[in-house]
Scaffold this motif. Structure first.
Motif, PDB file in Angstrom:
ATOM      1  N   MET A 182     -11.602   1.276   2.337  1.00 18.78           N
ATOM      2  CA  MET A 182     -12.035   2.633   2.645  1.00 18.78           C
ATOM      3  C   MET A 182     -10.748   3.542   2.030  1.00 18.78           C
ATOM      4  SD  MET A 182     -13.289   3.095   6.563  1.00 18.78           S
ATOM      5  CE  MET A 182     -11.563   3.073   7.215  1.00 18.78           C
ATOM      6  N   GLU A 183     -11.030   4.771   1.710  1.00 15.76           N
ATOM      7  CA  GLU A 183     -10.052   5.824   1.052  1.00 15.76           C
ATOM      8  C   GLU A 183      -9.344   6.458   2.149  1.00 15.76           C
ATOM      9  OE1 GLU A 183     -11.574   8.201  -2.036  1.00 15.76           O
ATOM     10  OE2 GLU A 183     -12.219   6.624  -3.104  1.00 15.76           O
ATOM     11  N   PRO A 184      -8.227   6.887   2.099  1.00 21.18           N
ATOM     12  CA  PRO A 184      -7.579   7.806   3.010  1.00 21.18           C
ATOM     13  C   PRO A 184      -8.263   8.923   3.138  1.00 21.18           C
ATOM     14  CG  PRO A 184      -5.981   6.576   1.558  1.00 21.18           C
ATOM     15  CD  PRO A 184      -7.369   6.412   1.183  1.00 21.18           C
ATOM     16  N   PHE A 185      -8.361   9.507   4.340  1.00 18.20           N
ATOM     17  CA  PHE A 185      -8.779  10.931   4.946  1.00 18.20           C
ATOM     18  C   PHE A 185      -7.700  11.614   5.233  1.00 18.20           C
ATOM     19  CE2 PHE A 185     -10.489  14.388   6.664  1.00 18.20           C
ATOM     20  CZ  PHE A 185     -11.911  14.403   6.731  1.00 18.20           C
ATOM     21  N   VAL A 186      -7.228  12.490   4.616  1.00 18.43           N
ATOM     22  CA  VAL A 186      -6.199  13.523   5.113  1.00 18.43           C
ATOM     23  C   VAL A 186      -6.552  14.817   5.420  1.00 18.43           C
ATOM     24  CG1 VAL A 186      -3.885  14.468   5.078  1.00 18.43           C
ATOM     25  CG2 VAL A 186      -4.458  12.314   4.260  1.00 18.43           C
ATOM     26  N   THR A 187      -7.110  15.526   4.446  1.00 17.59           N
ATOM     27  CA  THR A 187      -7.751  16.918   4.514  1.00 17.59           C
ATOM     28  C   THR A 187      -9.165  16.784   3.514  1.00 17.59           C
ATOM     29  OG1 THR A 187      -6.524  17.633   2.684  1.00 17.59           O
ATOM     30  CG2 THR A 187      -5.564  18.052   4.722  1.00 17.59           C
ATOM     31  N   LEU A 188     -10.178  17.622   4.068  1.00 16.67           N
ATOM     32  CA  LEU A 188     -11.235  17.851   3.106  1.00 16.67           C
ATOM     33  C   LEU A 188     -11.642  19.485   2.969  1.00 16.67           C
ATOM     34  CD1 LEU A 188     -13.687  16.667   1.672  1.00 16.67           C
ATOM     35  CD2 LEU A 188     -14.898  16.742   3.867  1.00 16.67           C
TER      36      LEU A 188
ATOM     37  N   ALA B   9     -19.015   5.405  13.038  1.00 16.63           N
ATOM     38  CA  ALA B   9     -18.939   6.212  12.050  1.00 16.63           C
ATOM     39  C   ALA B   9     -17.128   5.985  11.650  1.00 16.63           C
ATOM     40  CB  ALA B   9     -19.004   7.606  12.423  1.00 16.63           C
ATOM     41  N   LEU B  10     -16.382   6.075  12.706  1.00 17.82           N
ATOM     42  CA  LEU B  10     -15.010   6.126  12.650  1.00 17.82           C
ATOM     43  C   LEU B  10     -14.484   4.700  11.799  1.00 17.82           C
ATOM     44  CD1 LEU B  10     -13.876   7.666  15.852  1.00 17.82           C
ATOM     45  CD2 LEU B  10     -13.356   8.489  13.773  1.00 17.82           C
ATOM     46  N   ASN B  11     -15.312   3.678  12.261  1.00 12.66           N
ATOM     47  CA  ASN B  11     -15.057   2.331  11.616  1.00 12.66           C
ATOM     48  C   ASN B  11     -15.568   2.280  10.145  1.00 12.66           C
ATOM     49  OD1 ASN B  11     -13.946   1.370  13.887  1.00 12.66           O
ATOM     50  ND2 ASN B  11     -16.076   0.333  14.492  1.00 12.66           N
ATOM     51  N   ASN B  12     -16.029   3.273   9.728  1.00 11.39           N
ATOM     52  CA  ASN B  12     -16.457   3.181   8.246  1.00 11.39           C
ATOM     53  C   ASN B  12     -15.877   4.556   7.588  1.00 11.39           C
ATOM     54  OD1 ASN B  12     -18.576   0.973   7.680  1.00 11.39           O
ATOM     55  ND2 ASN B  12     -19.133   1.667  10.096  1.00 11.39           N
TER      56      ASN B  12
ATOM     57  N   CYS C 230      -5.860   5.256  11.210  1.00 14.48           N
ATOM     58  CA  CYS C 230      -6.466   4.163  10.531  1.00 14.48           C
ATOM     59  C   CYS C 230      -7.371   5.197   9.556  1.00 14.48           C
ATOM     60  CB  CYS C 230      -7.805   3.398  11.068  1.00 14.48           C
ATOM     61  SG  CYS C 230      -7.245   1.859  11.972  1.00 14.48           S
ATOM     62  N   LEU C 231      -7.792   6.229   9.601  1.00 11.39           N
ATOM     63  CA  LEU C 231      -8.452   6.971   8.547  1.00 11.39           C
ATOM     64  C   LEU C 231      -7.408   7.732   7.652  1.00 11.39           C
ATOM     65  CD1 LEU C 231     -10.945   9.209  10.767  1.00 11.39           C
ATOM     66  CD2 LEU C 231     -11.466   7.723   9.036  1.00 11.39           C
ATOM     67  N   LEU C 232      -6.212   8.059   8.300  1.00 13.61           N
ATOM     68  CA  LEU C 232      -5.117   8.660   7.219  1.00 13.61           C
ATOM     69  C   LEU C 232      -4.795   7.676   6.348  1.00 13.61           C
ATOM     70  CD1 LEU C 232      -3.299  10.495  10.152  1.00 13.61           C
ATOM     71  CD2 LEU C 232      -4.477  11.478   8.453  1.00 13.61           C
TER      72      LEU C 232
ATOM     73  N   GLY D 115      -6.450   4.926   5.506  1.00  6.19           N
ATOM     74  CA  GLY D 115      -7.913   4.186   4.689  1.00  6.19           C
ATOM     75  C   GLY D 115      -7.850   2.814   5.296  1.00  6.19           C
ATOM     76  N   TYR D 116      -7.817   2.599   6.526  1.00  4.04           N
ATOM     77  CA  TYR D 116      -7.864   1.245   6.922  1.00  4.04           C
ATOM     78  C   TYR D 116      -9.112   1.228   7.770  1.00  4.04           C
ATOM     79  CZ  TYR D 116      -2.742   0.336   6.198  1.00  4.04           C
ATOM     80  OH  TYR D 116      -1.491   0.322   5.809  1.00  4.04           O
ATOM     81  N   ASP D 117      -9.763  -0.096   7.714  1.00  9.35           N
ATOM     82  CA  ASP D 117     -10.423  -0.505   8.692  1.00  9.35           C
ATOM     83  C   ASP D 117      -9.748  -1.410   9.632  1.00  9.35           C
ATOM     84  OD1 ASP D 117     -10.466  -3.110   7.376  1.00  9.35           O
ATOM     85  OD2 ASP D 117     -12.479  -2.841   6.489  1.00  9.35           O
ATOM     86  N   ASP D 118     -10.760  -1.918  10.653  1.00  8.46           N
ATOM     87  CA  ASP D 118      -9.584  -2.622  11.348  1.00  8.46           C
ATOM     88  C   ASP D 118      -9.036  -4.025  10.926  1.00  8.46           C
ATOM     89  OD1 ASP D 118     -10.348  -1.262  13.735  1.00  8.46           O
ATOM     90  OD2 ASP D 118     -12.130  -2.357  14.361  1.00  8.46           O
ATOM     91  N   ILE D 119      -9.540  -4.661  10.037  1.00 11.47           N
ATOM     92  CA  ILE D 119      -9.101  -5.702   9.425  1.00 11.47           C
ATOM     93  C   ILE D 119      -7.857  -5.386   8.428  1.00 11.47           C
ATOM     94  CG2 ILE D 119      -9.618  -7.604   7.695  1.00 11.47           C
ATOM     95  CD1 ILE D 119     -10.821  -7.810  10.484  1.00 11.47           C
ATOM     96  N   ASP D 120      -7.967  -4.125   7.799  1.00 11.91           N
ATOM     97  CA  ASP D 120      -6.993  -3.571   6.887  1.00 11.91           C
ATOM     98  C   ASP D 120      -5.307  -3.610   7.981  1.00 11.91           C
ATOM     99  OD1 ASP D 120      -8.412  -3.721   4.417  1.00 11.91           O
ATOM    100  OD2 ASP D 120      -9.171  -1.772   5.107  1.00 11.91           O
ATOM    101  N   TYR D 121      -5.894  -2.777   8.971  1.00 10.34           N
ATOM    102  CA  TYR D 121      -4.727  -2.660  10.060  1.00 10.34           C
ATOM    103  C   TYR D 121      -4.081  -4.074  10.242  1.00 10.34           C
ATOM    104  CZ  TYR D 121      -2.206  -1.441  13.974  1.00 10.34           C
ATOM    105  OH  TYR D 121      -1.000  -1.423  14.843  1.00 10.34           O
ATOM    106  N   LEU D 122      -4.920  -5.072  10.610  1.00 14.99           N
ATOM    107  CA  LEU D 122      -4.315  -6.174  11.191  1.00 14.99           C
ATOM    108  C   LEU D 122      -3.636  -6.629   9.924  1.00 14.99           C
ATOM    109  CD1 LEU D 122      -7.115  -7.796  13.273  1.00 14.99           C
ATOM    110  CD2 LEU D 122      -4.915  -7.086  13.979  1.00 14.99           C
ATOM    111  N   LEU D 123      -3.952  -6.702   8.736  1.00 15.17           N
ATOM    112  CA  LEU D 123      -3.392  -7.308   7.431  1.00 15.17           C
ATOM    113  C   LEU D 123      -2.083  -6.391   7.263  1.00 15.17           C
ATOM    114  CD1 LEU D 123      -6.225  -7.687   5.093  1.00 15.17           C
ATOM    115  CD2 LEU D 123      -4.967  -9.530   6.243  1.00 15.17           C
TER     116      LEU D 123
END
Length: 198
Positions: free
Chosen positions: A1-7, A111-114, A168-170, A172-180
């Protein structure tokens, strides 16, 4: 996922209430396991008529809302079955944010997970926002995830989000990315734990 900061982006209004996941992505399109390709069938039975032609009365098909990255929907969005494909379809179509006055819990989690940010606002704010978009289709909304704020040209509100999901959104992590990302800390803990049990 790409980081989400502002839109900062345009929005499309879909004032219908109780939009369930079978309307977001009908069950007959759930055969694929890849997240890609679902966007072409998002809201399939509303976007197309029975002969397969575009329904130009449906907001997503109207040129004035073309390219919108924010979906503003009626209350109780994402109810019905728990299919994660609904979030996949919205993201694949190009949405980054969905705004409603209430989300079904499982949809919100999916939604948040994706990488799709669901923003809950109060009913009066939502009513005014839908009216603003319908009156001025070109207006842009600003979302600041760090500050947890949503700005329109005429109003501002804050929104709640789970602290872990926000991080995670900031990042750009999903749960696996966070664990890694915690691999070194986990390895150090395991090594210390092994030593303490000897």
């Amino acid at each position: 996922m790409e980081p989400f900061v502002t839109l900062k982006a345009r929005a499309v209004p879909l004032a219908t209430e109780n939009i369930d996941t079978d309307q977001i992505i009908p069950a007959r399109f759930l055969k694929a396991t890849s997240k890609k390709g679902f966007g072409k069938n998002v809201f399939r039975d509303w976007r197309f008529d029975k002969t397969g032609h575009l329904n130009y009365e449906f907001p997503l098909n109207q040129k004035k809302y073309e390219g919108a990255q924010i979906l503003v929907a009626g209350t109780n969005f994402g109810c019905g079955s728990s299919r994660e494909h609904a979030a996949w379809a919205l993201v694949d179509y190009g949405f980054k944010v969905v705004i409603s006055s209430f989300f079904a819990d499982i949809f919100k989690g999916n939604a948040l997970n994706n990488g799709l940010l669901p923003i809950t606002v109060d009913a009066s704010f939502l009513k005014q926002l839908l009216l603003e978009i319908q009156t001025t289709p070109q207006l842009q909304l600003e979302v600041d995830l760090e500050k947890q704020e949503l700005h329109t040209p005429t109003q501002k509100t804050s929104f709640a989000i789970d602290a872990y999901k926000k991080m995670c959104l900031l990042q750009g992590y999903d749960d696996i990315d966070y664990l890694l990302s915690q691999k070194e800390s986990i390895s150090a803990f395991e090594a210390q734990h092994t030593l303490s049990t000897l």
